[in-house]
Design an enzyme around this catalytic site. Structure first.
Site, PDB file in Angstrom:
ATOM      1  N   LEU A 139       0.829  -1.214   0.000  1.00  0.00           N
ATOM      2  CA  LEU A 139       0.000   0.000   0.000  1.00  0.00           C
ATOM      3  C   LEU A 139       0.861   1.261   0.000  1.00  0.00           C
ATOM      4  CD1 LEU A 139      -0.346   1.765   2.881  1.00  0.00           C
ATOM      5  CD2 LEU A 139      -1.429  -0.334   3.612  1.00  0.00           C
ATOM      6  N   HIS A 140       0.305   2.302  -0.560  1.00  0.00           N
ATOM      7  CA  HIS A 140       0.990   3.588  -0.648  1.00  0.00           C
ATOM      8  C   HIS A 140      -0.059   4.683  -0.763  1.00  0.00           C
ATOM      9  CE1 HIS A 140       0.640   1.588  -4.558  1.00  0.00           C
ATOM     10  NE2 HIS A 140       0.455   2.788  -5.089  1.00  0.00           N
ATOM     11  N   GLN A 141       0.130   5.741  -0.014  1.00  0.00           N
ATOM     12  CA  GLN A 141      -0.815   6.861  -0.028  1.00  0.00           C
ATOM     13  C   GLN A 141      -0.297   7.976  -0.929  1.00  0.00           C
ATOM     14  OE1 GLN A 141      -3.712   8.154   2.900  1.00  0.00           O
ATOM     15  NE2 GLN A 141      -2.184   9.609   3.610  1.00  0.00           N
TER      16      GLN A 141
END
Length: 215
Positions: free
Chosen positions: A144-146
């Site tokens: 995951l990465h924002q």
């Protein structure tokens, strides 16, 4: 490096019908379309770029800041100039699987990135969020990465809407330096302010005044 740059359109020999348009070639987009740097599987050892970036230097990895649990990095295929991502070091896919410490630092680093981008580029607003799962549009769903995308009034024009092309006025290496400089400048101002307050409290005049007051 570009040589012989001129404002006049270059005449290219070839086959085709000449028209009134000039062409802006963006070959870096082909790397994204063809899946360059995409992992071969869902595991951390399957070529996940988010797992390999921390081992690189800040300059080579386009890293903006390293925290204890997460780090901030420039997007290699930015939507806008200054497009950052906040990423946990741990190879984890789902937001609900983050630890309390990872969740807290991801939020804090997001706030710091917004502050730095506002100071550095005068961003009018931001798109912030993450795509969870490939069906939701995640390019690398296993880690995951924002996204933190700075926005300005009028930054959507005919190029992305009609031509599916983003025109970016700054190289990524130069973009990486901008929020870092701003962050260091803000930190310096805060440090100086704290030092000034501490000096005023411990100064002889302040001590004498304090001692003369009745308890």
């Amino acid at each position: 490096m570009l040589h012989h740059m001129t404002s006049e359109p270059e005449q290219q020999i070839g086959v085709g019908t000449q028209d009134a348009f000039q062409r802006l070639w963006t070959p870096h987009r082909m790397a994204y379309i063809q899946g360059e740097n995409k992992p071969t599987g869902p595991g951390a050892d399957d070529g996940c770029p988010f797992c390999s970036i921390p081992a690189k230097s800040d300059e080579d990895g386009l890293v903006i800041k390293r925290g204890e649990q997460v780090y901030a990095v420039l997007n290699l295929y930015p939507y806008n100039g200054g497009h950052l991502m906040v990423v946990p070091y741990r190879h984890v896919a789902d937001y609900t699987d983050l630890t309390v410490a990872e969740t807290a630092e991801l939020g804090e680093l997001t706030k710091q990135a917004m502050t730095a981008l506002r100071a550095a580029s005068g961003a009018h607003g931001f798109n912030i969020g993450m795509n969870q799962g490939s069906v939701a549009g995640a390019g690398i769903a296993a880690h995951l990465h924002q996204h933190i995308v700075p926005r300005w009034g009028g930054d959507t024009n005919f190029m992305p809407v009609v031509g599916h092309t983003r025109v970016l006025p700054q190289l990524l290496a130069d973009t990486r330096k901008t929020p870092r400089r701003s962050s260091r400048s803000s930190a310096t101002r805060r440090w100086r302010a704290r030092s000034a307050r501490a000096a005023s409290v411990t100064s002889p005049s302040a001590t004498a005044t304090s001692a003369s007051r009745p308890n």
